[in-house]
Design an enzyme around this catalytic site. Structure first.
Site, PDB file in Angstrom:
ATOM      1  N   ASP A 105      -9.030 -60.142 -96.378  1.00  0.00           N
ATOM      2  CA  ASP A 105     -10.453 -59.783 -96.332  1.00  0.00           C
ATOM      3  C   ASP A 105     -10.710 -58.459 -95.630  1.00  0.00           C
ATOM      4  O   ASP A 105      -9.928 -58.015 -94.784  1.00  0.00           O
ATOM      5  CB  ASP A 105     -11.232 -60.870 -95.594  1.00  0.00           C
ATOM      6  CG  ASP A 105     -11.509 -62.076 -96.464  1.00  0.00           C
ATOM      7  OD1 ASP A 105     -10.820 -62.236 -97.489  1.00  0.00           O
ATOM      8  OD2 ASP A 105     -12.398 -62.870 -96.112  1.00  0.00           O
ATOM      9  N   HIS A 123      -6.611 -61.039 -92.839  1.00  0.00           N
ATOM     10  CA  HIS A 123      -7.406 -59.812 -92.857  1.00  0.00           C
ATOM     11  C   HIS A 123      -6.502 -58.585 -92.882  1.00  0.00           C
ATOM     12  O   HIS A 123      -5.521 -58.526 -92.138  1.00  0.00           O
ATOM     13  CB  HIS A 123      -8.314 -59.749 -91.626  1.00  0.00           C
ATOM     14  CG  HIS A 123      -9.366 -60.815 -91.595  1.00  0.00           C
ATOM     15  ND1 HIS A 123      -9.089 -62.100 -91.195  1.00  0.00           N
ATOM     16  CD2 HIS A 123     -10.681 -60.784 -91.917  1.00  0.00           C
ATOM     17  CE1 HIS A 123     -10.203 -62.829 -91.276  1.00  0.00           C
ATOM     18  NE2 HIS A 123     -11.182 -62.050 -91.708  1.00  0.00           N
TER      19      HIS A 123
END
Length: 309
Positions: free
Chosen positions: A128, A275
């Protein structure tokens, strides 16, 4: 004066013959009776009523999840990337067929009807908040080394700044996911028109770099799903995508802890939240050195299907 009779006659006789004394005795009797009645009523009120039948209580074991519930085995944990969601009463549990061009539907068992699993035995790694010029190239290189394809949930403004990285992601066969324009956690609370404009703007930034790229998924920042954002993402042909495994790498716990959590928690069908942007992600990159060889030795690790040809 009467000196005969028992002691009672001697004590009460004159009082009873006195009208005022008789009235006093009568009033005292009434007061005592009233007090006794009140005491009885009070005692009855303290006795619990018989229990009602449990069948009269309605509960739902399959009701929508709330992100402000404590994390459980079946409830995604609350994190900034999984921040509190608004009421699912706003959300609607849309678990029906996906719009044309999106992957085949899987059970909408996540918060507000979002997809949490791959729908098969495949394990899906998702990254992400990127792309980021410091970390995304490192992630891509490691995925390439281990012949793993993943799913990248990209932020629109980052896609606009780094179109070369969007092209690199697509060139390696990874799936692209819309993650809003600027990671607005409150986006789901805005009007449907505002949500639609945000998602379209993000998809346009992605397609400015890769014009033909399928964008089959939408992930709400903070996991703050609402009915509006679920509905709009479906309307735009994107499946709302949540997750099942979250090592909380945003907390910077270190590579060892990130890797240990993922390795321990992944099961067939897991969607792993990681992430590649949004802060210092070197710990996540370093954790992949353990995560990738371990997972690929036990599971088939693959990108989520994008519905493309």
């Amino acid at each position: 004066m009467d000196h005969g009779g028992g002691g009672g006659s001697t004590r009460w006789g004159p009082l009873i013959r006195d009208p005022s004394a008789a009235r006093t005795i009568g009033l005292v009797t009434l007061v005592v009776a009233a007090l006794l009645g009140s005491a009885y009523a009070l005692g009855r009120s303290l006795v619990p009523d018989p229990p009602t039948s449990r069948s009269s209580v309605t509960t739902s074991a399959t009701g929508p999840h709330y992100a402000d519930q404590p994390p459980t085995k079946d409830t995604p944990r609350r994190t900034p990337e999984g921040a509190p969601s608004t009421s699912p009463a706003e959300a609607g549990q849309d678990g029906g067929a996906s719009p044309q061009g999106t992957p085949s539907p899987v059970p909408a068992d996540g918060p507000f009807g979002a997809q949490t699993t791959s729908g098969t035995s495949l394990v899906a790694l998702t990254f992400d908040d990127g792309p980021d010029p410091r970390y995304t190239p490192q992630v891509l290189a490691l995925l390439r080394e281990h012949q793993v394809r993943a799913t990248f949930c990209v932020v629109g403004e980052n896609a606009q700044r780094h179109p070369d990285l969007i092209r690199a992601i697509a060139a390696d066969g990874h799936t692209l996911c819309n993650h809003s324009w600027n990671h607005d956690v409150d986006l789901g609370r805005r009007s449907p028109a505002a949500i639609r404009a945000d998602l379209l703007r993000t998809s346009e930034a992605i397609r400015a770099a890769v014009p033909d790229a399928p964008i089959a998924y939408y992930r709400q920042p903070g996991g703050a799903w609402t009915g509006q954002v679920v509905s709009v993402s479906h309307e735009l042909g994107m499946t709302p995508l949540h997750w099942t495994v979250d090592p909380a790498d945003w907390e910077l716990p270190g590579a060892s802890r990130i890797a240990a959590t993922v390795v321990a928690d992944v099961v067939p069908g897991s969607v792993v939240l990681l992430h590649d942007a949004g802060g210092d992600r070197q710990g996540t990159v370093d954790a992949l050195h353990r995560i990738l060889p371990d997972l690929t030795s036990r599971f088939e690790v693959e990108a989520l299907p994008d519905g493309g040809t």
